[in-house]
Write an enzyme that holds these catalytic residues in place. Sequence first.
Site, PDB file in Angstrom:
ATOM      1  N   LYS A  26     -15.556 -25.607   0.865  1.00 27.02           N
ATOM      2  CA  LYS A  26     -15.802 -24.694  -0.249  1.00 27.02           C
ATOM      3  C   LYS A  26     -16.188 -25.483  -1.493  1.00 27.02           C
ATOM      4  O   LYS A  26     -15.391 -26.174  -2.093  1.00 27.02           O
ATOM      5  CB  LYS A  26     -14.554 -23.864  -0.579  1.00 27.02           C
ATOM      6  CG  LYS A  26     -14.917 -22.728  -1.543  1.00 27.02           C
ATOM      7  CD  LYS A  26     -13.789 -22.275  -2.441  1.00 27.02           C
ATOM      8  CE  LYS A  26     -13.651 -23.011  -3.728  1.00 27.02           C
ATOM      9  NZ  LYS A  26     -14.723 -22.823  -4.709  1.00 27.02           N
ATOM     10  N   THR A  52      -5.194 -31.579 -11.256  1.00 22.94           N
ATOM     11  CA  THR A  52      -3.815 -31.767 -10.798  1.00 22.94           C
ATOM     12  C   THR A  52      -3.131 -30.413 -10.637  1.00 22.94           C
ATOM     13  O   THR A  52      -2.386 -30.186  -9.677  1.00 22.94           O
ATOM     14  CB  THR A  52      -3.072 -32.677 -11.789  1.00 22.94           C
ATOM     15  OG1 THR A  52      -3.679 -33.979 -11.709  1.00 22.94           O
ATOM     16  CG2 THR A  52      -1.595 -32.795 -11.463  1.00 22.94           C
ATOM     17  N   GLU A  53      -3.421 -29.501 -11.558  1.00 27.31           N
ATOM     18  CA  GLU A  53      -2.805 -28.171 -11.504  1.00 27.31           C
ATOM     19  C   GLU A  53      -3.151 -27.435 -10.190  1.00 27.31           C
ATOM     20  O   GLU A  53      -2.261 -26.909  -9.513  1.00 27.31           O
ATOM     21  CB  GLU A  53      -3.366 -27.374 -12.686  1.00 27.31           C
ATOM     22  CG  GLU A  53      -2.575 -26.203 -13.080  1.00 27.31           C
ATOM     23  CD  GLU A  53      -3.300 -25.432 -14.194  1.00 27.31           C
ATOM     24  OE1 GLU A  53      -4.412 -25.839 -14.600  1.00 27.31           O
ATOM     25  OE2 GLU A  53      -2.740 -24.425 -14.622  1.00 27.31           O
ATOM     26  N   GLY A  81      -4.255 -28.882  -7.517  1.00 25.40           N
ATOM     27  CA  GLY A  81      -3.669 -29.731  -6.467  1.00 25.40           C
ATOM     28  C   GLY A  81      -2.230 -29.303  -6.168  1.00 25.40           C
ATOM     29  O   GLY A  81      -1.821 -29.224  -5.002  1.00 25.40           O
ATOM     30  N   GLU A 126      -7.351 -35.712  -4.441  1.00 20.13           N
ATOM     31  CA  GLU A 126      -7.941 -36.595  -5.455  1.00 20.13           C
ATOM     32  C   GLU A 126      -7.928 -35.795  -6.746  1.00 20.13           C
ATOM     33  O   GLU A 126      -8.718 -34.865  -6.898  1.00 20.13           O
ATOM     34  CB  GLU A 126      -9.380 -36.973  -5.082  1.00 20.13           C
ATOM     35  CG  GLU A 126      -9.520 -37.746  -3.782  1.00 20.13           C
ATOM     36  CD  GLU A 126      -9.001 -39.168  -3.869  1.00 20.13           C
ATOM     37  OE1 GLU A 126      -8.689 -39.643  -4.981  1.00 20.13           O
ATOM     38  OE2 GLU A 126      -8.881 -39.805  -2.816  1.00 20.13           O
ATOM     39  N   CYS A 167     -13.328 -37.804 -13.354  1.00 21.19           N
ATOM     40  CA  CYS A 167     -11.882 -37.980 -13.198  1.00 21.19           C
ATOM     41  C   CYS A 167     -11.458 -39.364 -13.679  1.00 21.19           C
ATOM     42  O   CYS A 167     -10.354 -39.547 -14.155  1.00 21.19           O
ATOM     43  CB  CYS A 167     -11.506 -37.789 -11.738  1.00 21.19           C
ATOM     44  SG  CYS A 167     -12.535 -38.736 -10.616  1.00 21.19           S
ATOM     45  N   GLU A 189      -5.989 -34.539 -20.067  1.00 24.47           N
ATOM     46  CA  GLU A 189      -7.351 -34.759 -19.591  1.00 24.47           C
ATOM     47  C   GLU A 189      -8.280 -33.746 -20.273  1.00 24.47           C
ATOM     48  O   GLU A 189      -8.103 -32.539 -20.134  1.00 24.47           O
ATOM     49  CB  GLU A 189      -7.396 -34.567 -18.074  1.00 24.47           C
ATOM     50  CG  GLU A 189      -8.758 -34.887 -17.505  1.00 24.47           C
ATOM     51  CD  GLU A 189      -8.786 -34.797 -15.984  1.00 24.47           C
ATOM     52  OE1 GLU A 189      -8.279 -33.813 -15.431  1.00 24.47           O
ATOM     53  OE2 GLU A 189      -9.344 -35.715 -15.367  1.00 24.47           O
TER      54      GLU A 189
HETATM   55  P1  NAP Z   1     -10.420 -27.312 -10.369  1.00 24.56           P
HETATM   56  O1  NAP Z   1     -10.358 -26.178 -11.277  1.00 24.56           O
HETATM   57  O2  NAP Z   1      -9.163 -27.888  -9.849  1.00 24.56           O
HETATM   58  O3  NAP Z   1     -11.363 -26.858  -9.157  1.00 24.56           O
HETATM   59  C1  NAP Z   1     -11.637 -27.670  -8.052  1.00 24.56           C
HETATM   60  C2  NAP Z   1     -11.933 -26.792  -6.855  1.00 24.56           C
HETATM   61  O4  NAP Z   1     -10.759 -26.053  -6.509  1.00 24.56           O
HETATM   62  C3  NAP Z   1     -13.024 -25.755  -7.112  1.00 24.56           C
HETATM   63  O5  NAP Z   1     -13.771 -25.588  -5.936  1.00 24.56           O
HETATM   64  C4  NAP Z   1     -12.213 -24.523  -7.434  1.00 24.56           C
HETATM   65  O6  NAP Z   1     -12.899 -23.314  -7.236  1.00 24.56           O
HETATM   66  C5  NAP Z   1     -11.060 -24.678  -6.459  1.00 24.56           C
HETATM   67  N1  NAP Z   1      -9.871 -23.900  -6.799  1.00 24.56           N
HETATM   68  C6  NAP Z   1      -9.507 -23.370  -7.986  1.00 24.56           C
HETATM   69  N2  NAP Z   1      -8.336 -22.711  -7.876  1.00 24.56           N
HETATM   70  C7  NAP Z   1      -7.945 -22.824  -6.584  1.00 24.56           C
HETATM   71  C8  NAP Z   1      -6.811 -22.373  -5.853  1.00 24.56           C
HETATM   72  N3  NAP Z   1      -5.836 -21.667  -6.420  1.00 24.56           N
HETATM   73  N4  NAP Z   1      -6.722 -22.695  -4.546  1.00 24.56           N
HETATM   74  C9  NAP Z   1      -7.681 -23.430  -3.946  1.00 24.56           C
HETATM   75  N5  NAP Z   1      -8.779 -23.867  -4.586  1.00 24.56           N
HETATM   76  C10 NAP Z   1      -8.912 -23.579  -5.894  1.00 24.56           C
HETATM   77  O7  NAP Z   1     -11.179 -28.538 -10.979  1.00 24.56           O
HETATM   78  P2  NAP Z   1     -12.591 -28.521 -11.697  1.00 24.56           P
HETATM   79  O8  NAP Z   1     -12.407 -27.936 -13.044  1.00 24.56           O
HETATM   80  O9  NAP Z   1     -13.623 -27.974 -10.822  1.00 24.56           O
HETATM   81  O10 NAP Z   1     -12.852 -30.096 -11.768  1.00 24.56           O
HETATM   82  C11 NAP Z   1     -12.280 -30.882 -12.722  1.00 24.56           C
HETATM   83  C12 NAP Z   1     -11.022 -31.594 -12.242  1.00 24.56           C
HETATM   84  O11 NAP Z   1     -11.252 -32.323 -11.052  1.00 24.56           O
HETATM   85  C13 NAP Z   1     -10.530 -32.613 -13.232  1.00 24.56           C
HETATM   86  O12 NAP Z   1      -9.146 -32.488 -13.402  1.00 24.56           O
HETATM   87  C14 NAP Z   1     -10.870 -33.948 -12.610  1.00 24.56           C
HETATM   88  O13 NAP Z   1     -10.108 -35.007 -13.013  1.00 24.56           O
HETATM   89  C15 NAP Z   1     -10.740 -33.648 -11.177  1.00 24.56           C
HETATM   90  N6  NAP Z   1     -11.538 -34.567 -10.364  1.00 24.56           N
HETATM   91  C16 NAP Z   1     -10.903 -35.545  -9.659  1.00 24.56           C
HETATM   92  C17 NAP Z   1     -11.626 -36.458  -8.910  1.00 24.56           C
HETATM   93  C18 NAP Z   1     -10.918 -37.521  -8.123  1.00 24.56           C
HETATM   94  O14 NAP Z   1     -11.495 -38.049  -7.196  1.00 24.56           O
HETATM   95  N7  NAP Z   1      -9.691 -37.886  -8.426  1.00 24.56           N
HETATM   96  C19 NAP Z   1     -13.016 -36.380  -8.857  1.00 24.56           C
HETATM   97  C20 NAP Z   1     -13.648 -35.381  -9.592  1.00 24.56           C
HETATM   98  C21 NAP Z   1     -12.888 -34.481 -10.335  1.00 24.56           C
HETATM   99  P3  NAP Z   1     -13.799 -22.639  -8.393  1.00 24.56           P
HETATM  100  O15 NAP Z   1     -13.980 -23.615  -9.475  1.00 24.56           O
HETATM  101  O16 NAP Z   1     -15.044 -22.334  -7.677  1.00 24.56           O
HETATM  102  O17 NAP Z   1     -13.087 -21.411  -8.841  1.00 24.56           O
END
Ligand code: NAP
Length: 500
Positions: free
Chosen positions: A193, A248-249, A251, A268, A302, A403
């Site tokens: 997804k 993280t949230e 996650g 990650e 990230c 962050e």
């Molecule tokens: P996010 O809000 O956590 O979303 C990541 C993915 O999870 C999206 O596909 C999102 O769907 C999905 N998601 C949201 N709520 C969910 C739930 N309750 N259950 C299952 N999946 C769910 O993160 P983001 O805003 O897209 O990305 C930014 C974050 O990613 C930052 O915190 C960054 O540090 C982290 N990140 C970490 C790495 C690493 O390798 N450590 C790399 C890149 C980014 P939708 O957005 O489509 O609703």
Amino acid sequence: MNDMSFAYQAVTLKRELVRPRSMLVDGRWVAAQSGETFPTYNPSTGEKLSELQSGDQQDINIAVAAARSAFEGPWRRVKAHERQKLLIRLAELVDRHFDELNLLDSLDMGAPVGVTSPIYKRRSVGRVLYAVSSALQIKGETIQSSLPGEILSYTVKEPIGVVGAIIPWNGPLGMAIWKVAPALAAGCTIVLKPAEEASLSTLRLGELIGEAGFPDGVVNIITGYGHTAGAALSAHPDVDKVAFTGSTEVGQAIIRASAGNLKRLTLELGGKSPNIVFPDANMEQAIPAAAMAGFANSGQACIAGSRLYVHRSIFEEFAQAVAAFGQGLKIGDSLDPDTRIGPLVSERQLERVTGYMRVGTEEGARAISGGARITEGDLAKGYFVPPTVFTGVSDSMRIAREEIFGPVISAMPFDTEEEVVQRANATPYGLSAGVWTKDISRALRMSRLIRAGSVWVNCYAAIDAAVPFGGYKMSGHGREGGMMHLDNYLETKAVWMKEE
Ligand code: NAP
Ligand code: MG
């Protein structure tokens, strides 16, 4: 690719994108069961790019069932060297279609093509090629146990099964590949997804996976929202493992959702990485690198080096130089090959980042560059913020702790090595860190004492398919890259054989 062809290809792609996109389930391109769709936008202009299927629980159920029967059926019998051949074909296809895939990401989430084109091709193709090489490295061991009698014990590695992969929008292509390729090398099947803000390159990758010849149902792609499709995938009782990259949230929500059937997890997650500059550093390298550690991908990384610790003896000068370097970066449309800083991904992200800029000022920090949205000229249509450096920041301020995921650096002075180690580690995150010094003993000490999954000395953001990447503490579980990556998709079985 020259400048003209970026623009030409983008126009062709845009025409192509107008048609609604479907989802990949069991080798077929299908609409969501509910009939619901949602739009995706170009953050450089605010214009709508395409309409995507809004997959939910029903679609996830069908996709997981397809992944399960592919796993139990034909895919299980595909030997490692055949998986290798399919992956080689996929690597060739990603190589051949890279410009298109990369342009799709630029249109969809705003990464500047002039920056990503030269770097991401090697990274994306390299990740598939590493999976090619690791497919034949899957091996168990024979072990001398101390049990009495003639009894042989050995281990075999087996694919975990059906993998749910959930990725964010900040590097869609590279992230999708880093989930799919090792899972396929291991012999798993997948339901992927992508993030709702940027699914286009993942869908195109799905077409290439089909072209490479992977059997139906081995890779399925469900577009949709996190709270529906993502939540359904992470809670599904027939998914054996979830590989997640994101905040993280979310996650933590995935850990909770996984409890029902004790899914294996790799996570990650986020970061608030310290980048530490000692006075003996090579300033010609440290200044631009410190700036780009914070500003690359508009800070939507990230690993962003968002806490810049600079020795007090050089603090003012260094912070000013980083701010000046940021001011010299061309901000613009992601398709302009001269652009170095593109837009933020969405209006929501713009609100988040400008909100933090306000909080920083309210808490008493001072923006010595940037600090607010760009509201004049062509850029006013998109979600643009300039590279921003805050000084007068204390460790307790929110801009130094949380962050931001925008081009915002909190620059802070330090006096001693012991002090900066303690301050660098005083965070719930532990993804990465940078250290700038010519003193080898200090570099060794710092890299030992910093609690983070990657420590870069006299460089920043070096990432490679062969090297483990991931987080300590609340930055995640497990590692991607290296042989550990493949291991995350394998179970270990111990077999005991007794002589009669
Ligand atoms: P996010 O809000 O956590 O979303 C990541 C993915 O999870 C999206 O596909 C999102 O769907 C999905 N998601 C949201 N709520 C969910 C739930 N309750 N259950 C299952 N999946 C769910 O993160 P983001 O805003 O897209 O990305 C930014 C974050 O990613 C930052 O915190 C960054 O540090 C982290 N990140 C970490 C790495 C690493 O390798 N450590 C790399 C890149 C980014 P939708 O957005 O489509 O609703
Ligand atoms: Mg978009």
